[in-house]
Design an enzyme around this catalytic site. Structure first.
Site, mmCIF file in Angstrom:
data_model
loop_
_atom_site.group_PDB
_atom_site.id
_atom_site.type_symbol
_atom_site.label_atom_id
_atom_site.label_comp_id
_atom_site.label_asym_id
_atom_site.label_seq_id
_atom_site.Cartn_x
_atom_site.Cartn_y
_atom_site.Cartn_z
ATOM 1 N N CYS A 163 2.636 5.495 8.698
ATOM 2 C CA CYS A 163 1.406 6.175 8.305
ATOM 3 C C CYS A 163 1.350 7.549 8.957
ATOM 4 O O CYS A 163 1.775 7.731 10.096
ATOM 5 C CB CYS A 163 0.176 5.341 8.653
ATOM 6 S SG CYS A 163 -0.377 5.469 10.350
ATOM 7 N N GLU A 164 0.871 8.499 8.184
ATOM 8 C CA GLU A 164 0.849 9.879 8.680
ATOM 9 C C GLU A 164 -0.259 10.107 9.704
ATOM 10 O O GLU A 164 -0.281 11.134 10.362
ATOM 11 C CB GLU A 164 0.715 10.862 7.517
ATOM 12 C CG GLU A 164 -0.616 10.809 6.804
ATOM 13 C CD GLU A 164 -0.652 11.755 5.604
ATOM 14 O OE1 GLU A 164 0.415 12.109 5.078
ATOM 15 O OE2 GLU A 164 -1.763 12.122 5.198
ATOM 16 N N HIS A 165 -1.172 9.179 9.844
ATOM 17 C CA HIS A 165 -2.280 9.370 10.785
ATOM 18 C C HIS A 165 -1.921 8.932 12.198
ATOM 19 O O HIS A 165 -2.392 9.510 13.166
ATOM 20 C CB HIS A 165 -3.510 8.586 10.313
ATOM 21 C CG HIS A 165 -3.980 9.030 8.961
ATOM 22 N ND1 HIS A 165 -4.299 8.146 7.953
ATOM 23 C CD2 HIS A 165 -4.146 10.270 8.454
ATOM 24 C CE1 HIS A 165 -4.652 8.830 6.873
ATOM 25 N NE2 HIS A 165 -4.566 10.113 7.152
ATOM 26 N N HIS A 166 -1.106 7.890 12.326
ATOM 27 C CA HIS A 166 -0.797 7.347 13.654
ATOM 28 C C HIS A 166 0.696 7.263 13.922
ATOM 29 O O HIS A 166 1.102 6.853 15.004
ATOM 30 C CB HIS A 166 -1.417 5.944 13.801
ATOM 31 C CG HIS A 166 -2.883 5.895 13.495
ATOM 32 N ND1 HIS A 166 -3.381 5.525 12.265
ATOM 33 C CD2 HIS A 166 -3.951 6.216 14.258
ATOM 34 C CE1 HIS A 166 -4.702 5.600 12.285
ATOM 35 N NE2 HIS A 166 -5.077 6.019 13.479
ATOM 36 N N GLN A 224 -0.424 5.108 1.958
ATOM 37 C CA GLN A 224 0.062 4.180 0.935
ATOM 38 C C GLN A 224 -0.296 4.638 -0.482
ATOM 39 O O GLN A 224 0.491 4.472 -1.418
ATOM 40 C CB GLN A 224 -0.509 2.786 1.216
ATOM 41 C CG GLN A 224 0.064 1.719 0.294
ATOM 42 C CD GLN A 224 -0.465 0.341 0.620
ATOM 43 O OE1 GLN A 224 -0.735 0.022 1.779
ATOM 44 N NE2 GLN A 224 -0.619 -0.487 -0.396
ATOM 45 N N HIS A 278 -0.543 -2.748 7.608
ATOM 46 C CA HIS A 278 -0.504 -1.520 8.404
ATOM 47 C C HIS A 278 -0.651 -1.846 9.886
ATOM 48 O O HIS A 278 -1.676 -2.381 10.310
ATOM 49 C CB HIS A 278 -1.633 -0.580 7.963
ATOM 50 C CG HIS A 278 -1.417 -0.023 6.591
ATOM 51 N ND1 HIS A 278 -1.159 1.319 6.364
ATOM 52 C CD2 HIS A 278 -1.393 -0.617 5.380
ATOM 53 C CE1 HIS A 278 -0.996 1.516 5.065
ATOM 54 N NE2 HIS A 278 -1.140 0.363 4.445
ATOM 55 N N CYS A 311 -1.191 0.135 12.219
ATOM 56 C CA CYS A 311 -2.284 0.883 12.865
ATOM 57 C C CYS A 311 -3.605 0.131 12.719
ATOM 58 O O CYS A 311 -4.524 0.316 13.514
ATOM 59 C CB CYS A 311 -2.389 2.312 12.325
ATOM 60 S SG CYS A 311 -2.823 2.458 10.604
HETATM 61 ZN ZN LIG Z 1 -2.526 4.726 10.448
#
Ligand SMILES: [Zn+2]
Length: 205
Positions: free
Chosen positions: A90-93, A131, A159, A161
């Site tokens: 995931c690009e956030h975490h 996703q 996920h 995260c």
């Molecule tokens: Zn994430």
């Protein structure tokens, strides 16, 4: 100072000349461990290699992934490759999400080698992703490169995260879909596709 401001300032420091291994070692130090201790001495190097592998999708195009594996074929029924294993981050975490992709299309004079659906999934999953966009990109790549009558992609993923931090929902699965052409226009095609993707998977024994 808000964390956001601090983050922005840090991003402006030019670190482009710093070796990858040094950046990883510094991150380990900031997490509270010692990158020079026995068990971690080679970790920065390993992380570099592993991250390069996990993001190799940035260095390959969908057309390259399909290569020459397109064949003339007057087959007008749905072709579906189900249960393609998928691993992304995931690009956030920058934490993994993983699951299965189901890819289907209705040819319009051309079919692609069956292994190419899995290759396309890899091209886009070996990048930092969300996703929803991953699902769209796989559908769009098939739409652009094979020019089928329709294409549908469903991804079901867990996920880390969500599972390891934050809400800690261990069993919630995220399902996304993307469709083009006949899969959008024809309810019977869409129903057939969704029925095939949701039927239980029975492994060959
Ligand atoms: Zn994430």
């Amino acid at each position: 100072m808000s964390p956001r401001k601090g983050g922005r300032r840090a991003a402006q420091v030019d670190l482009s000349g710093v070796p990858y291994e040094s950046l990883v070692a510094e991150m380990i130090r900031r997490c509270g461990d010692d990158p020079d201790r026995e068990g971690m001495r080679k970790t920065p190097e390993r992380v570099k290699e592993s991250m390069q592998f996990l993001t190799e999708g940035y260095r390959i195009t969908p057309a390259e992934a399909i290569g020459g594996a397109l064949f003339e074929e007057h087959h007008h029924n749905m072709v579906m490759v189900k249960d393609i294993e998928l691993y992304s981050m995931c690009e956030h975490h920058l934490l993994p999400f993983f699951g299965k992709a189901h890819v289907a299309y209705i040819p319009n004079g051309k079919i692609m080698g069956l292994s190419k659906a899995a290759r396309l999934v890899e091209v886009f999953s070996r990048r930092f992703q969300v996703q929803e966009r991953l699902t769209e990109q796989i559908a769009q790549a098939i739409w652009d490169n094979i020019r089928p009558q329709g294409v549908g992609v469903v991804i079901e993923a867990y996920h880390l995260c969500m599972m390891m931090r934050g809400v800690q929902k261990q069993n919630s699965k995220t399902i996304t879909s993307a469709m083009r052409g006949a899969f959008l226009d024809d309810p019977r095609t869409r129903d057939e596709f969704l029925r095939l993707t949701t039927s239980p998977h029975a492994p060959l024994s």
